[in-house]
Enzyme design. Sequence first.
Site, mmCIF file in Angstrom:
data_model
loop_
_atom_site.group_PDB
_atom_site.id
_atom_site.type_symbol
_atom_site.label_atom_id
_atom_site.label_comp_id
_atom_site.label_asym_id
_atom_site.label_seq_id
_atom_site.Cartn_x
_atom_site.Cartn_y
_atom_site.Cartn_z
ATOM 1 N N LYS A 154 2.832 -5.206 -5.340
ATOM 2 C CA LYS A 154 1.644 -4.673 -4.889
ATOM 3 C C LYS A 154 1.908 -3.524 -4.120
ATOM 4 O O LYS A 154 2.526 -3.469 -3.009
ATOM 5 C CB LYS A 154 0.931 -5.597 -4.073
ATOM 6 C CG LYS A 154 -0.523 -5.310 -3.389
ATOM 7 C CD LYS A 154 -1.246 -6.308 -3.092
ATOM 8 C CE LYS A 154 -2.794 -6.036 -2.412
ATOM 9 N NZ LYS A 154 -3.372 -6.865 -2.017
ATOM 10 N N LYS B 118 -2.955 -16.192 0.087
ATOM 11 C CA LYS B 118 -2.582 -15.137 1.158
ATOM 12 C C LYS B 118 -1.139 -15.206 1.283
ATOM 13 O O LYS B 118 -0.176 -15.985 0.877
ATOM 14 C CB LYS B 118 -3.132 -16.071 2.527
ATOM 15 C CG LYS B 118 -2.507 -15.285 3.788
ATOM 16 C CD LYS B 118 -3.043 -14.213 4.207
ATOM 17 C CE LYS B 118 -2.533 -13.389 5.327
ATOM 18 N NZ LYS B 118 -3.006 -12.094 5.540
ATOM 19 N N CYS C 46 1.887 -4.213 3.221
ATOM 20 C CA CYS C 46 1.092 -4.528 4.474
ATOM 21 C C CYS C 46 1.208 -3.479 5.599
ATOM 22 O O CYS C 46 2.568 -3.181 5.944
ATOM 23 C CB CYS C 46 1.553 -5.868 4.891
ATOM 24 S SG CYS C 46 0.603 -6.450 6.398
ATOM 25 N N GLY D 191 -12.472 -2.109 -2.807
ATOM 26 C CA GLY D 191 -13.949 -1.751 -2.788
ATOM 27 C C GLY D 191 -14.681 -2.585 -3.785
ATOM 28 O O GLY D 191 -15.697 -1.917 -3.903
ATOM 29 N N ASN E 3 -3.265 -1.667 -2.067
ATOM 30 C CA ASN E 3 -3.577 -2.446 -0.657
ATOM 31 C C ASN E 3 -4.466 -1.496 0.153
ATOM 32 O O ASN E 3 -4.740 -0.478 -0.169
ATOM 33 C CB ASN E 3 -2.393 -2.529 0.106
ATOM 34 C CG ASN E 3 -2.174 -4.291 0.766
ATOM 35 O OD1 ASN E 3 -3.171 -4.149 1.495
ATOM 36 N ND2 ASN E 3 -1.243 -4.660 0.691
ATOM 37 N N GLY F 139 -11.825 -8.445 -2.963
ATOM 38 C CA GLY F 139 -11.323 -8.852 -1.758
ATOM 39 C C GLY F 139 -12.349 -8.859 -0.697
ATOM 40 O O GLY F 139 -13.091 -9.832 -0.479
ATOM 41 N N THR F 140 -12.857 -7.780 0.203
ATOM 42 C CA THR F 140 -13.752 -7.997 1.286
ATOM 43 C C THR F 140 -14.912 -8.288 0.687
ATOM 44 O O THR F 140 -15.729 -8.825 1.616
ATOM 45 C CB THR F 140 -13.754 -6.339 1.770
ATOM 46 O OG1 THR F 140 -12.416 -5.953 2.210
ATOM 47 C CG2 THR F 140 -14.596 -5.929 3.066
ATOM 48 N N ILE G 283 -4.544 -8.224 10.699
ATOM 49 C CA ILE G 283 -4.177 -9.391 10.892
ATOM 50 C C ILE G 283 -2.646 -9.610 10.959
ATOM 51 O O ILE G 283 -2.386 -10.283 11.778
ATOM 52 C CB ILE G 283 -4.594 -10.220 9.571
ATOM 53 C CG1 ILE G 283 -6.196 -9.936 9.277
ATOM 54 C CG2 ILE G 283 -4.229 -11.787 9.700
ATOM 55 C CD1 ILE G 283 -7.281 -10.811 10.101
HETATM 56 C C1 LIG Z 1 -8.440 -9.582 6.168
HETATM 57 C C2 LIG Z 1 -7.538 -9.061 5.282
HETATM 58 C C3 LIG Z 1 -6.650 -9.687 4.999
HETATM 59 C C4 LIG Z 1 -5.607 -9.253 3.948
HETATM 60 N N1 LIG Z 1 -4.117 -9.893 3.803
HETATM 61 C C5 LIG Z 1 -3.705 -9.446 2.916
HETATM 62 C C6 LIG Z 1 -2.530 -10.271 2.546
HETATM 63 O O1 LIG Z 1 -1.895 -11.020 3.285
HETATM 64 N N2 LIG Z 1 -1.679 -9.366 1.486
HETATM 65 C C7 LIG Z 1 -2.002 -8.685 0.709
HETATM 66 O O2 LIG Z 1 -1.184 -8.180 -0.111
HETATM 67 N N3 LIG Z 1 -3.300 -7.813 1.055
HETATM 68 C C8 LIG Z 1 -3.925 -8.281 1.990
HETATM 69 N N4 LIG Z 1 -5.002 -7.533 2.144
HETATM 70 C C9 LIG Z 1 -5.437 -6.701 1.293
HETATM 71 C C10 LIG Z 1 -6.356 -7.133 0.134
HETATM 72 O O3 LIG Z 1 -5.943 -7.996 -0.553
HETATM 73 C C11 LIG Z 1 -6.995 -5.873 -0.934
HETATM 74 O O4 LIG Z 1 -5.898 -5.306 -1.532
HETATM 75 C C12 LIG Z 1 -7.617 -4.908 0.016
HETATM 76 O O5 LIG Z 1 -8.445 -5.214 0.941
HETATM 77 C C13 LIG Z 1 -8.435 -3.857 -0.749
HETATM 78 O O6 LIG Z 1 -9.368 -4.652 -1.449
HETATM 79 P P1 LIG Z 1 -10.845 -4.995 -1.088
HETATM 80 O O7 LIG Z 1 -11.546 -3.558 -0.560
HETATM 81 O O8 LIG Z 1 -11.581 -5.340 -2.264
HETATM 82 O O9 LIG Z 1 -10.957 -5.713 0.151
HETATM 83 C C14 LIG Z 1 -6.041 -8.112 3.058
HETATM 84 C C15 LIG Z 1 -7.069 -7.708 3.363
HETATM 85 C C16 LIG Z 1 -8.193 -7.862 4.147
HETATM 86 C C17 LIG Z 1 -9.480 -7.437 4.361
#
Ligand SMILES: Cc1cc2nc3c(=O)[nH]c(=O)nc-3n(C[C@H](O)[C@H](O)[C@H](O)COP(=O)(O)O)c2cc1C
Length: 330
Positions: free
Chosen positions: A179, A59, A144, A258, A206, A279-280, A85
């Site tokens: 990132k 995180k 972010c 995704g 992101n 991620g998700t 968040i």
């Molecule tokens: C609940 C949540 C918290 C996240 N917190 C961060 C974070 O602290 N730092 C960051 O670089 N990305 C953060 N992300 C982004 C994810 O690392 C990722 O890049 C983004 O969700 C796309 O990937 P996914 O579709 O597989 O989730 C967060 C995403 C989610 C859903």
Amino acid sequence: MSHTRAWGKPVAGSKVDLSVRIGSLMLRNPVLTASGTFGYGDEYAHVVDLRALGGVVTKTVTCEPRSGNPPTRIAETPSGMLNSIGLENVGLHRFRDEKLPRLRELQATVIASVGGETPEELATLLNALGGERGIGAFEINFSCPNVAAGGARFWAVPKRLEDTMGLLRRLTKLPLIAKLSPDVTDIRETARACEAGGADALTAVNTFVGMAIDLERVRSRLGKATGGLSGPAIKPLALARCHEAANAVRIPVIGSGGILTGRDALEFIAAGATAVQVGTATFVEAGAAPRVVSEMREWCARHGVKQLSELRGTFSAAPAQVVAPEPARP
Ligand SMILES: Cc1cc2nc3c(=O)[nH]c(=O)nc-3n(C[C@H](O)[C@H](O)[C@H](O)COP(=O)(O)O)c2cc1C
């Protein structure tokens, strides 16, 4: 002429080498957990063997602890999730003194995500953490969408990115991964700026800025107007941004957005990514990331791909031609 790729003969899964290199960091496989979706890693250690992953991106930590945005901070949307968040995290000192020792015990490959409102804050984080045992690389969160200061908009200025990367580059020998936000006019510009400043790799991308409205009350379904959209809804968008970024730079690009399956991950590799982040998907299934590793291995074995470099960047924009079957002989 057929554009259908001629794959090799199937091989045993044990013959598939999934290892990849990010700067000086060798990863046993290309699957990382995405920052903010896997805690600091230790919370998942009872369900996932962290050594089975390419690495854990922790995180995002900031110099001081943060409590994040007011609730509601999560809203479900079709095929996706919106979060606001706002970088809630334990802060530099607790990360260094409590989380890192635990990750060392668990023998995880750790990529520490850091975030800041200024280049100087990022420098403070790198100075404090750069000498710590157990950190393999840093991911710099320039993207972010949920913080008022130091968020994706602030960092989406190529000159600022290049200068900041230049400053950070002088502070550590560890690989630096920038990132990037997808919400820019041209991701090639931010990608090239980070490379010029000395980044060893990029993560693309992101979350995308999105909204969800409760129509009866005409209010946001989140505690603020917008959040970051993630999950399968963004995969085609993220794939396109990742492809664009990978074509614009020479350094490795890590795909994010995704990814639910091994096939999704391999599509990012074909589009030019060197590694991927899950991620998700982890919110739906705690073991999603190691499953993606197994599925990648199975697909490669079935298609005779022994090294990911055989697939990387081989995506062609030409549509695959359907080869008509030979007419039956009378
Ligand atoms: C609940 C949540 C918290 C996240 N917190 C961060 C974070 O602290 N730092 C960051 O670089 N990305 C953060 N992300 C982004 C994810 O690392 C990722 O890049 C983004 O969700 C796309 O990937 P996914 O579709 O597989 O989730 C967060 C995403 C989610 C859903």
